[in-house]
Design a protein around this motif. Structure first.
Motif, PDB file in Angstrom:
ATOM      1  N   PHE A  72      -4.884  20.935  12.749  1.00  0.00           N
ATOM      2  CA  PHE A  72      -4.764  19.740  11.905  1.00  0.00           C
ATOM      3  C   PHE A  72      -4.929  18.502  12.782  1.00  0.00           C
ATOM      4  O   PHE A  72      -4.473  18.482  13.923  1.00  0.00           O
ATOM      5  CB  PHE A  72      -3.362  19.641  11.274  1.00  0.00           C
ATOM      6  N   LEU A  73      -5.538  17.483  12.194  1.00  0.00           N
ATOM      7  CA  LEU A  73      -5.561  16.168  12.848  1.00  0.00           C
ATOM      8  C   LEU A  73      -4.813  15.196  11.934  1.00  0.00           C
ATOM      9  O   LEU A  73      -5.137  15.093  10.748  1.00  0.00           O
ATOM     10  CB  LEU A  73      -6.993  15.664  13.029  1.00  0.00           C
ATOM     11  N   ALA A  74      -3.834  14.526  12.486  1.00  0.00           N
ATOM     12  CA  ALA A  74      -3.106  13.502  11.717  1.00  0.00           C
ATOM     13  C   ALA A  74      -3.286  12.166  12.420  1.00  0.00           C
ATOM     14  O   ALA A  74      -3.017  12.051  13.624  1.00  0.00           O
ATOM     15  CB  ALA A  74      -1.628  13.874  11.657  1.00  0.00           C
ATOM     16  N   ILE A  75      -3.764  11.178  11.687  1.00  0.00           N
ATOM     17  CA  ILE A  75      -3.945   9.842  12.269  1.00  0.00           C
ATOM     18  C   ILE A  75      -2.791   8.973  11.780  1.00  0.00           C
ATOM     19  O   ILE A  75      -2.600   8.801  10.570  1.00  0.00           O
ATOM     20  CB  ILE A  75      -5.293   9.203  11.844  1.00  0.00           C
ATOM     21  N   VAL A  76      -2.062   8.452  12.713  1.00  0.00           N
ATOM     22  CA  VAL A  76      -0.839   7.744  12.389  1.00  0.00           C
ATOM     23  C   VAL A  76      -0.891   6.340  12.988  1.00  0.00           C
ATOM     24  O   VAL A  76      -1.154   6.177  14.184  1.00  0.00           O
ATOM     25  CB  VAL A  76       0.352   8.547  12.971  1.00  0.00           C
ATOM     26  N   SER A  77      -0.666   5.347  12.173  1.00  0.00           N
ATOM     27  CA  SER A  77      -0.700   3.973  12.683  1.00  0.00           C
ATOM     28  C   SER A  77       0.620   3.636  13.362  1.00  0.00           C
ATOM     29  O   SER A  77       1.695   4.028  12.888  1.00  0.00           O
ATOM     30  CB  SER A  77      -0.950   3.025  11.517  1.00  0.00           C
ATOM     31  N   GLU A  78       0.550   2.853  14.422  1.00  0.00           N
ATOM     32  CA  GLU A  78       1.782   2.534  15.173  1.00  0.00           C
ATOM     33  C   GLU A  78       2.807   1.794  14.315  1.00  0.00           C
ATOM     34  O   GLU A  78       3.993   1.775  14.640  1.00  0.00           O
ATOM     35  CB  GLU A  78       1.461   1.702  16.420  1.00  0.00           C
ATOM     36  N   GLY A  79       2.346   1.191  13.195  1.00  0.00           N
ATOM     37  CA  GLY A  79       3.248   0.369  12.380  1.00  0.00           C
ATOM     38  C   GLY A  79       4.133   1.131  11.396  1.00  0.00           C
ATOM     39  O   GLY A  79       4.997   0.533  10.749  1.00  0.00           O
ATOM     40  N   ILE A  80       3.957   2.449  11.275  1.00  0.00           N
ATOM     41  CA  ILE A  80       4.806   3.178  10.306  1.00  0.00           C
ATOM     42  C   ILE A  80       6.237   3.296  10.853  1.00  0.00           C
ATOM     43  O   ILE A  80       6.456   3.171  12.053  1.00  0.00           O
ATOM     44  CB  ILE A  80       4.260   4.587   9.932  1.00  0.00           C
TER      45      ILE A  80
END
Ligand code: F6P
Length: 318
Positions: free
Chosen positions: A218-226
């Protein structure tokens, strides 16, 4: 109006600033203006680190990320006492026009400066976060996205080989633009951004079924702002989906590197429009790029409003 014009880079540097500096020198000279560089952001205005710029200064920089004249976030420029010093330094060199490459905070700083001292300026939106209201595009975004793309392509190689979930954290402060565009263009399985509420429980059944059907990674892209930390997302993959996980925080590599063709071109256009605007009596504006093309917008409509992500793009998360 005098003939002296200066350019400043303020706030987080971006790839594309150097091509902008190059064209600034070329275009000012073509318009019979004298170009100046202010070094190290607004600090340079205060410290009188302002020098006339030449063709030699900008030779061989078009392919380099960052900014040759430095950038900074200046606390002192928020103080009227230091802004007066900055004004005195500009007066001594007869400079009454400024171009600033920066974000909305930098524009607000010059707005105050303009109200107090009447120094004309044009802002060029420059931040990898792409979080400036009024413009669809900020300088540096394309290069940052391409760096993220290259990184994700590499991470996919190891994720797929080793059957792991990777949580890849992108920059953007409070804005999920980099993560969202990356998600759409890299075909990741999960994307978490501050603009969209989420509940990881909603993904559990689907992801477990996919695992059972043979999904290796799996690839999960997560923004630093969450609100959640990327490690928590990785733990969720391990505990709820049952797959070994790793976190990769891309960090400041997103801010540097060889400027993309698009950023070089946008740098040239932004600079030319900014100089044209100042020569045309637009004393306090930001040059924005939207579907309508380039437009001069007021500071009020750019630097004092919060950017919201394009609804059309957000639909990709539904
Ligand atoms: O605004 C650009 C940016 O790179 C953000 O994406 C990030 O949150 C921040 O700057 C990092 O700041 P610094 O370079 O001070 O660590």
């Amino acid at each position: 109006m005098g003939n002296n014009i200066a350019i400043i880079c303020s706030g987080g540097d971006v790839s594309g600033m150097n091509p902008a500096l190059k064209h600034f020198v070329e275009y000012t000279k073509a318009n019979k203006l004298t170009p100046y560089f202010v070094y190290d952001g607004y600090e340079g205005l205060i410290k009188n680190h302002i020098k006339e710029a030449s063709y030699q200064d900008v030779a061989g920089i078009i392919n380099r990320g960052g900014t040759k004249i430095g950038s900074a976030r200046s606390k002192r420029f928020e103080d009227a006492k230091y802004r007066q010093i900055a004004k005195n330094n500009l007066d001594a060199l007869d400079i009454d026009m400024l171009i600033v490459l920066g974000g909305d905070g930098s524009f607000r700083g010059l707005h105050t400066f303009y109200k107090e001292h009447g120094v004309k300026f044009c802002g060029i939106p420059s931040t990898i976060d792409n979080d400036i209201e009024g413009t669809d595009y900020c300088l540096g975004v394309d290069t940052a996205l391409n760096i993220i793309k290259t990184s994700i392509d590499a991470i996919r190689d190891t994720a797929s080989s080793f059957s792991r979930a990777f949580v890849v954290e992108t920059m953007g402060r409070d804005c999920g633009y980099l993560a969202l565009i990356t998600h759409i263009t890299s075909g990741s399985e999960l994307c978490l951004i501050p603009e969209k509420k989420y509940d990881l429980k909603n993904y559990e059944e689907k992801f477990i079924q996919e695992r059972e059907a043979g999904r290796r990674y799996f690839l999960a892209i997560v923004s630093e702002g969450i609100k959640q930390n990327s490690n928590e997302i990785a733990q969720w993959f391990e505990q709820k989906i049952g797959i070994e996980s790793r976190v990769s925080v891309l960090g400041h590599i997103q801010r540097g590197g060889n400027p993309s063709i698009y950023d070089r071109l946008m740098a040239y256009k932004f600079v030319a429009f900014a100089i044209d605007g100042l020569l045309d009596g637009k004393d306090e504006s930001v040059i924005c790029y939207t579907k309508k093309g380039f437009e001069y917008k007021s500071i009020e409509n750019v630097a004092f409003k919060k950017k919201t992500l394009d609804e059309e793009l957000l639909k990709y998360l539904e």
